[in-house]
Design a protein around this motif. Structure first.
Motif, mmCIF file in Angstrom:
data_model
loop_
_atom_site.group_PDB
_atom_site.id
_atom_site.type_symbol
_atom_site.label_atom_id
_atom_site.label_comp_id
_atom_site.label_asym_id
_atom_site.label_seq_id
_atom_site.Cartn_x
_atom_site.Cartn_y
_atom_site.Cartn_z
ATOM 1 N N GLN A 16 0.824 -1.201 0.000
ATOM 2 C CA GLN A 16 0.000 0.000 0.000
ATOM 3 C C GLN A 16 0.862 1.258 0.000
ATOM 4 O O GLN A 16 2.048 1.226 0.374
ATOM 5 N N ILE A 17 0.261 2.370 -0.411
ATOM 6 C CA ILE A 17 0.973 3.649 -0.391
ATOM 7 C C ILE A 17 1.462 3.949 1.025
ATOM 8 O O ILE A 17 0.732 3.798 1.998
ATOM 9 N N LYS A 18 2.729 4.334 1.128
ATOM 10 C CA LYS A 18 3.422 4.698 2.368
ATOM 11 C C LYS A 18 3.759 3.508 3.249
ATOM 12 O O LYS A 18 4.217 3.691 4.386
ATOM 13 N N ASP A 19 3.569 2.291 2.760
ATOM 14 C CA ASP A 19 4.142 1.138 3.462
ATOM 15 C C ASP A 19 5.654 1.295 3.515
ATOM 16 O O ASP A 19 6.265 1.896 2.627
ATOM 17 N N ARG A 20 6.248 0.721 4.547
ATOM 18 C CA ARG A 20 7.713 0.670 4.659
ATOM 19 C C ARG A 20 8.139 -0.782 4.519
ATOM 20 O O ARG A 20 7.551 -1.673 5.137
ATOM 21 N N ILE A 21 9.170 -1.001 3.717
ATOM 22 C CA ILE A 21 9.662 -2.354 3.502
ATOM 23 C C ILE A 21 11.165 -2.404 3.719
ATOM 24 O O ILE A 21 11.855 -1.387 3.623
ATOM 25 N N PHE A 22 11.664 -3.599 4.030
ATOM 26 C CA PHE A 22 13.098 -3.841 4.059
ATOM 27 C C PHE A 22 13.482 -4.619 2.809
ATOM 28 O O PHE A 22 12.842 -5.614 2.453
ATOM 29 N N VAL A 23 14.522 -4.138 2.163
ATOM 30 C CA VAL A 23 15.005 -4.740 0.927
ATOM 31 C C VAL A 23 16.322 -5.453 1.186
ATOM 32 O O VAL A 23 17.218 -4.913 1.844
ATOM 33 N N ASN A 24 16.414 -6.677 0.692
ATOM 34 C CA ASN A 24 17.613 -7.494 0.829
ATOM 35 C C ASN A 24 18.619 -7.062 -0.235
ATOM 36 O O ASN A 24 18.446 -7.335 -1.415
ATOM 37 N N LEU A 25 19.686 -6.379 0.186
ATOM 38 C CA LEU A 25 20.679 -5.868 -0.752
ATOM 39 C C LEU A 25 21.621 -6.953 -1.260
ATOM 40 O O LEU A 25 22.417 -6.703 -2.162
ATOM 41 N N MET A 26 21.522 -8.154 -0.697
ATOM 42 C CA MET A 26 22.391 -9.248 -1.130
ATOM 43 C C MET A 26 21.811 -9.991 -2.323
ATOM 44 O O MET A 26 22.364 -10.984 -2.774
ATOM 45 N N ARG A 27 20.689 -9.504 -2.862
ATOM 46 C CA ARG A 27 20.041 -10.191 -3.976
ATOM 47 C C ARG A 27 19.878 -9.265 -5.182
ATOM 48 O O ARG A 27 18.789 -9.106 -5.713
ATOM 49 N N PRO A 28 20.968 -8.654 -5.648
ATOM 50 C CA PRO A 28 20.832 -7.828 -6.845
ATOM 51 C C PRO A 28 21.259 -8.538 -8.122
ATOM 52 O O PRO A 28 21.181 -7.967 -9.195
ATOM 53 N N GLY A 29 21.730 -9.780 -8.010
ATOM 54 C CA GLY A 29 22.327 -10.440 -9.161
ATOM 55 C C GLY A 29 21.384 -11.366 -9.882
ATOM 56 O O GLY A 29 20.332 -11.755 -9.366
ATOM 57 N N ILE A 30 21.757 -11.733 -11.084
ATOM 58 C CA ILE A 30 20.916 -12.571 -11.933
ATOM 59 C C ILE A 30 20.650 -13.928 -11.303
ATOM 60 O O ILE A 30 19.624 -14.557 -11.529
ATOM 61 N N TRP A 31 21.571 -14.411 -10.467
ATOM 62 C CA TRP A 31 21.409 -15.736 -9.872
ATOM 63 C C TRP A 31 20.441 -15.714 -8.692
ATOM 64 O O TRP A 31 19.984 -16.745 -8.249
ATOM 65 N N ASP A 32 20.131 -14.525 -8.170
ATOM 66 C CA ASP A 32 19.330 -14.426 -6.959
ATOM 67 C C ASP A 32 17.949 -13.852 -7.198
ATOM 68 O O ASP A 32 17.156 -13.780 -6.276
ATOM 69 N N ILE A 33 17.661 -13.404 -8.399
ATOM 70 C CA ILE A 33 16.355 -12.844 -8.727
ATOM 71 C C ILE A 33 15.642 -13.795 -9.664
ATOM 72 O O ILE A 33 16.256 -14.384 -10.546
ATOM 73 N N ASP A 34 14.330 -13.942 -9.488
ATOM 74 C CA ASP A 34 13.578 -14.804 -10.388
ATOM 75 C C ASP A 34 12.188 -14.222 -10.618
ATOM 76 O O ASP A 34 11.791 -13.261 -9.961
ATOM 77 N N ARG A 35 11.482 -14.812 -11.554
ATOM 78 C CA ARG A 35 10.126 -14.379 -11.859
ATOM 79 C C ARG A 35 9.269 -14.428 -10.594
ATOM 80 O O ARG A 35 9.325 -15.384 -9.834
ATOM 81 N N GLY A 36 8.463 -13.395 -10.410
ATOM 82 C CA GLY A 36 7.599 -13.320 -9.242
ATOM 83 C C GLY A 36 8.175 -12.536 -8.086
ATOM 84 O O GLY A 36 7.450 -12.173 -7.155
ATOM 85 N N ASP A 37 9.483 -12.253 -8.120
ATOM 86 C CA ASP A 37 10.100 -11.464 -7.056
ATOM 87 C C ASP A 37 9.720 -9.992 -7.197
ATOM 88 O O ASP A 37 9.553 -9.472 -8.311
#
Length: 239
Positions: free
Chosen positions: A54-75
């Protein structure tokens, strides 16, 4: 009555103050390292990911997953605006200017920085994938496989217009969950990058929604709808 502080007492007070300052410095350094290399807070500035986020939600982002091996469809990924997607928008990213305490929280990564320009979308196509709209039932297809997308906003079509793209190497095709309010890859096919998001601009994968407290939990990644998607010929990535 002698109220003077003895040298021994002064020394004990100084040791306590010094230990407290050392703890504070260590905590700040540790938080900064976590912000820089591991996790970081971001806000949701628009309704493009409703109802997942929702608008103005706060989330934590995993910075260890920026690479092609760690991202997949649906992320769900956060990425920098490398192709000017935000130039015609005016999202309200904060209610007020940060105060001193908020600036400290921004520095250590516990509060989003309203001055930064990032986007958040869901990965639909990986490098080499053919993404199309739509099959006879109105579903997005990936490598010929129709996708049932439970995260798409209720009552909203997977896409209101047709497209047929093949994702280039080292790039992603991304879409918002609220397709009627998401100026995503579909709306930038005439741009320099033709709507594709370079993987090296991805900051990380959304992991946790931490605000509001009553919505604390998973950020909404959903790889299951893509489990039956065949890999494109010559694919170099894996789940």
């Amino acid at each position: 009555m002698n109220l003077s502080i003895t040298p021994e007492r002064k020394s004990a007070i100084w040791r306590s103050v010094r230990e407290f300052l050392i703890i504070i410095v260590i905590a700040l350094v540790a938080s900064f390292i976590i912000k820089t290399f591991f996790f970081r807070a971001f806000y949701i500035p628009s309704g493009s990911m409703e109802n997942t986020l929702q608008i103005k939600d706060r989330i934590f982002v995993n910075l260890m997953r920026p690479g092609i091996w760690d991202i997949d469809r649906g992320d769900i990924v956060v990425f920098t605006d490398s192709d000017g997607w935000l130039k015609d928008t005016a999202y309200d990213t904060s209610d007020t200017e940060p105060n001193a305490l908020e600036n400290v929280l921004i520095f250590v990564g516990l509060q989003p920085d309203p001055a930064e320009q990032h986007l958040i979308k869901r990965v639909i196509g990986m490098p080499g994938d053919r993404v199309e709209c739509c099959d006879d039932s109105g579903r997005i297809k990936v490598n010929g496989q129709p996708i049932d997308e439970p995260y798409v906003h209720a009552g909203v079509a997977p896409s209101d217009f047709e497209f047929d793209v093949t994702v280039p190497e080292d790039s992603l095709w991304v879409m918002g969950d609220n397709r009627n309010r998401s100026a995503d890859s579909r709306y930038h096919m005439d741009g320099e990058l033709e709507g594709f998001v370079p993987i090296d601009t991805v900051t990380g994968r959304a992991e946790l929604r931490v605000w509001p407290f009553d919505a604390f939990g998973d950020a909404g990644n959903a790889r299951e709808p893509f489990e039956n998607v065949p890999e494109p010929a010559g694919a170099t990535h894996s789940k």
